[in-house]
Design a protein around this motif. Structure first.
Motif, PDB file in Angstrom:
ATOM      1  N   VAL A   1       0.814  -1.205  -0.155  1.00 59.83           N
ATOM      2  CA  VAL A   1      -0.002  -0.059   0.172  1.00 59.83           C
ATOM      3  C   VAL A   1       0.838   1.168   0.150  1.00 59.83           C
ATOM      4  O   VAL A   1       1.721   1.338   1.031  1.00 59.83           O
ATOM      5  CB  VAL A   1      -1.045  -0.009   1.283  1.00 59.83           C
ATOM      6  N   PRO A   2       0.661   2.140  -0.924  1.00 60.13           N
ATOM      7  CA  PRO A   2       1.637   3.299  -0.942  1.00 60.13           C
ATOM      8  C   PRO A   2       0.981   4.361  -0.103  1.00 60.13           C
ATOM      9  O   PRO A   2      -0.247   4.279   0.360  1.00 60.13           O
ATOM     10  CB  PRO A   2       1.372   3.732  -2.688  1.00 60.13           C
ATOM     11  N   ARG A   3       1.710   5.528  -0.099  1.00 59.09           N
ATOM     12  CA  ARG A   3       0.983   6.526   0.794  1.00 59.09           C
ATOM     13  C   ARG A   3      -0.021   7.508  -0.180  1.00 59.09           C
ATOM     14  O   ARG A   3       0.199   7.295  -1.238  1.00 59.09           O
ATOM     15  CB  ARG A   3       2.280   7.467   1.193  1.00 59.09           C
ATOM     16  N   GLY A   4      -0.961   8.006   0.666  1.00 61.41           N
ATOM     17  CA  GLY A   4      -1.748   8.750   0.091  1.00 61.41           C
ATOM     18  C   GLY A   4      -2.814   8.052  -0.929  1.00 61.41           C
ATOM     19  O   GLY A   4      -3.333   8.588  -1.884  1.00 61.41           O
ATOM     20  N   HIS A   5      -3.302   6.927  -0.275  1.00 66.25           N
ATOM     21  CA  HIS A   5      -4.353   6.173  -1.014  1.00 66.25           C
ATOM     22  C   HIS A   5      -5.666   6.542  -0.615  1.00 66.25           C
ATOM     23  O   HIS A   5      -6.767   5.903  -0.902  1.00 66.25           O
ATOM     24  CB  HIS A   5      -3.907   4.500  -0.742  1.00 66.25           C
ATOM     25  N   LYS A   6      -5.937   7.265   0.254  1.00 62.43           N
ATOM     26  CA  LYS A   6      -7.086   7.506   0.903  1.00 62.43           C
ATOM     27  C   LYS A   6      -8.060   8.121   0.019  1.00 62.43           C
ATOM     28  O   LYS A   6      -7.695   8.951  -0.761  1.00 62.43           O
ATOM     29  CB  LYS A   6      -7.238   8.283   2.064  1.00 62.43           C
ATOM     30  N   GLY A   7      -9.339   7.968   0.174  1.00 59.40           N
ATOM     31  CA  GLY A   7     -10.529   8.411  -0.432  1.00 59.40           C
ATOM     32  C   GLY A   7     -11.031   7.736  -1.757  1.00 59.40           C
ATOM     33  O   GLY A   7     -10.107   7.275  -2.530  1.00 59.40           O
ATOM     34  N   LEU A   8     -12.314   7.417  -1.953  1.00 59.20           N
ATOM     35  CA  LEU A   8     -12.971   6.978  -3.153  1.00 59.20           C
ATOM     36  C   LEU A   8     -12.531   7.501  -4.189  1.00 59.20           C
ATOM     37  O   LEU A   8     -12.193   6.669  -5.285  1.00 59.20           O
ATOM     38  CB  LEU A   8     -14.405   6.972  -2.985  1.00 59.20           C
ATOM     39  N   ASN A   9     -12.424   8.910  -4.563  1.00 63.19           N
ATOM     40  CA  ASN A   9     -12.000   9.593  -5.682  1.00 63.19           C
ATOM     41  C   ASN A   9     -10.614   9.072  -6.387  1.00 63.19           C
ATOM     42  O   ASN A   9     -10.254   8.726  -7.613  1.00 63.19           O
ATOM     43  CB  ASN A   9     -12.231  10.999  -5.628  1.00 63.19           C
ATOM     44  N   ASN A  10      -9.623   9.194  -5.335  1.00 63.65           N
ATOM     45  CA  ASN A  10      -8.231   8.767  -5.226  1.00 63.65           C
ATOM     46  C   ASN A  10      -8.175   7.386  -6.230  1.00 63.65           C
ATOM     47  O   ASN A  10      -7.621   6.897  -6.725  1.00 63.65           O
ATOM     48  CB  ASN A  10      -7.424   8.807  -4.297  1.00 63.65           C
ATOM     49  N   ILE A  11      -9.020   6.355  -5.128  1.00 67.27           N
ATOM     50  CA  ILE A  11      -8.877   5.015  -5.495  1.00 67.27           C
ATOM     51  C   ILE A  11      -9.571   5.061  -6.901  1.00 67.27           C
ATOM     52  O   ILE A  11      -9.028   3.974  -7.671  1.00 67.27           O
ATOM     53  CB  ILE A  11      -9.707   3.970  -4.391  1.00 67.27           C
ATOM     54  N   ILE A  12     -10.715   5.290  -7.445  1.00 68.21           N
ATOM     55  CA  ILE A  12     -11.097   5.316  -8.742  1.00 68.21           C
ATOM     56  C   ILE A  12     -10.196   5.512  -9.713  1.00 68.21           C
ATOM     57  O   ILE A  12      -9.747   5.139 -10.762  1.00 68.21           O
ATOM     58  CB  ILE A  12     -12.535   5.975  -9.025  1.00 68.21           C
ATOM     59  N   LYS A  13      -9.536   6.845  -9.397  1.00 66.55           N
ATOM     60  CA  LYS A  13      -8.531   7.223 -10.476  1.00 66.55           C
ATOM     61  C   LYS A  13      -7.393   6.460 -10.504  1.00 66.55           C
ATOM     62  O   LYS A  13      -6.672   6.288 -11.644  1.00 66.55           O
ATOM     63  CB  LYS A  13      -8.011   8.656  -9.876  1.00 66.55           C
TER      64      LYS A  13
END
Length: 273
Positions: free
Chosen positions: A207-219
Motif C-alpha cells: 500500500v503506497p502513501r496517499g491512498h485514501k478517498g474513493l475518488n483517489n482509488i477510482i483514479k
C-alpha cells in the motif's frame, strides 16, 4: 433461539435486504442461491438490471428465465409444488430493485407481485434494494403488503475490516500491512475490491502513501486500466483512451437519460470522439 427477523421469515414474510451501494447485497444473494442449488435445492435469482421496461413485470421475469407460453399462476404453482416436494420453500430472489427501470417499474408492479407470490406458502420472496432508493421503490406499497416485509440490513465488512483485508490482500498478491489499516471505507466490499485491483493494475505489491478517498482509488484504478490496455494494444498512454471513452459513455447516458447503453451505441460514440 431464533431472533425476531428469523421468526418473521419462518412465518412467511417477504425478506427485504437493504444496504449501501457496494456493501455486497448482490454477492450475498448470489452466493445463497448458488449454495442452495449446489445442495440440490431449487432457488432462482433475477437481476434488477435486466428489468428494462417500465411495465409487464411477469413477461420480463419469464424472459430472464427463458420461459415461453406460461402464466404467473402456472409458474408459481410449479415452484410451489417443488417447494412442497423438497420440504423447503423455493427462494425467488430479485436483486437490486433500484437498477434498470426499477424506480418506475416497481412503484406500479410490486404490490401485485407480493400479493400473488404470498398466495403460495412454499415460495419465499426475497428482494434487495439500495438504502438511498428504498423510499422511492417501496413508498407505493399498501399497508397490508408493508406488514408482510421483514427487513435485514447488510453492513458489509463492518467490524470485520481487518479480517477482510487478511483475505483480500493475499488474493490480489499484496503484502499485508505491518500496521492495521483502520480506514472505515474498507467496510465496503466494493471499495476494498477496487482498492486491491487498482494496486494490482499499477504493479504495486504494498500500500503506497496517499491512498485514501474513493475518488483517489477510482483514479488509481482507471490509471491502472489505462496502462494495461494501452500496453495490450500498443498505444500511447498519453492518449487517455479509457478516460475519453468513459466521458463519451457518461455523456451519452445523460443525453439519453439511461443507466445503460447498448454496445453498438457506445462503440459508435467512442469512434466519433
Amino acid at each position: 433461539m431464533l431472533n425476531s427477523s428469523e421468526l418473521s421469515l419462518f412465518n412467511g414474510k417477504v425478506l427485504v435486504l437493504t444496504g449501501q451501494a457496494g456493501n455486497g447485497k448482490s454477492h450475498l444473494l448470489g452466493d445463497f442461491v448458488q449454495k442452495s442449488q449446489s445442495s440440490g435445492k431449487y432457488a432462482l435469482l433475477l437481476l434488477g438490471q435486466d428489468f428494462t421496461e417500465k411495465s409487464n413485470v411477469w413477461s420480463q421475469i419469464f424472459k430472464q428465465l427463458n420461459l415461453n407460453n406460461t402464466t404467473p399462476d402456472v409458474f408459481l404453482s410449479a415452484l410451489n409444488s417443488i417447494g412442497e416436494m423438497q420440504k423447503e420453500r423455493v427462494i425467488l430472489a430479485i436483486d437490486a430493485l433500484n437498477e434498470g427501470e426499477g424506480k418506475s417499474l416497481w412503484n406500479n408492479q410490486l404490490n401485485g407481485l407480493i400479493e400473488l407470490v404470498s398466495q403460495y406458502s412454499n415460495i419465499g420472496l426475497v428482494i434487495s434494494v439500495r438504502d438511498s432508493y428504498q423510499e422511492i421503490i417501496l413508498n407505493q406499497l399498501t399497508t397490508k403488503n408493508k406488514e408482510k416485509l421483514c427487513y435485514v440490513h447488510h453492513t458489509g465488512f463492518m467490524d470485520n475490516e481487518f479480517e477482510a483485508i487478511q483475505i483480500f490482500f493475499p488474493y490480489y498478491g499484496l503484502q499485508l500491512p505491518s500496521v492495521p489499516l483502520l480506514n472505515p471505507e474498507f467496510s465496503n466490499p466494493l471499495y476494498l475490491k477496487l482498492f486491491c485491483e487498482s494496486l494490482r493494475f499499477q504493479g504495486e505489491t504494498c500500500v503506497p502513501r496517499g491512498h485514501k478517498g474513493l475518488n483517489n482509488i477510482i483514479k488509481f484504478y482507471l490509471d491502472g486500466v489505462e496502462k494495461h490496455i494501452c500496453k495490450q494494444i500498443e498505444q500511447d498512454i498519453g492518449l487517455n483512451l479509457v478516460q475519453r471513452a468513459i466521458n463519451v459513455i457518461a455523456k451519452l447516458q445523460l443525453e439519453e437519460n439511461k443507466f445503460s447503453l447498448d454496445y453498438i451505441t457506445a462503440k459508435r460514440g467512442c469512434e466519433m470522439n
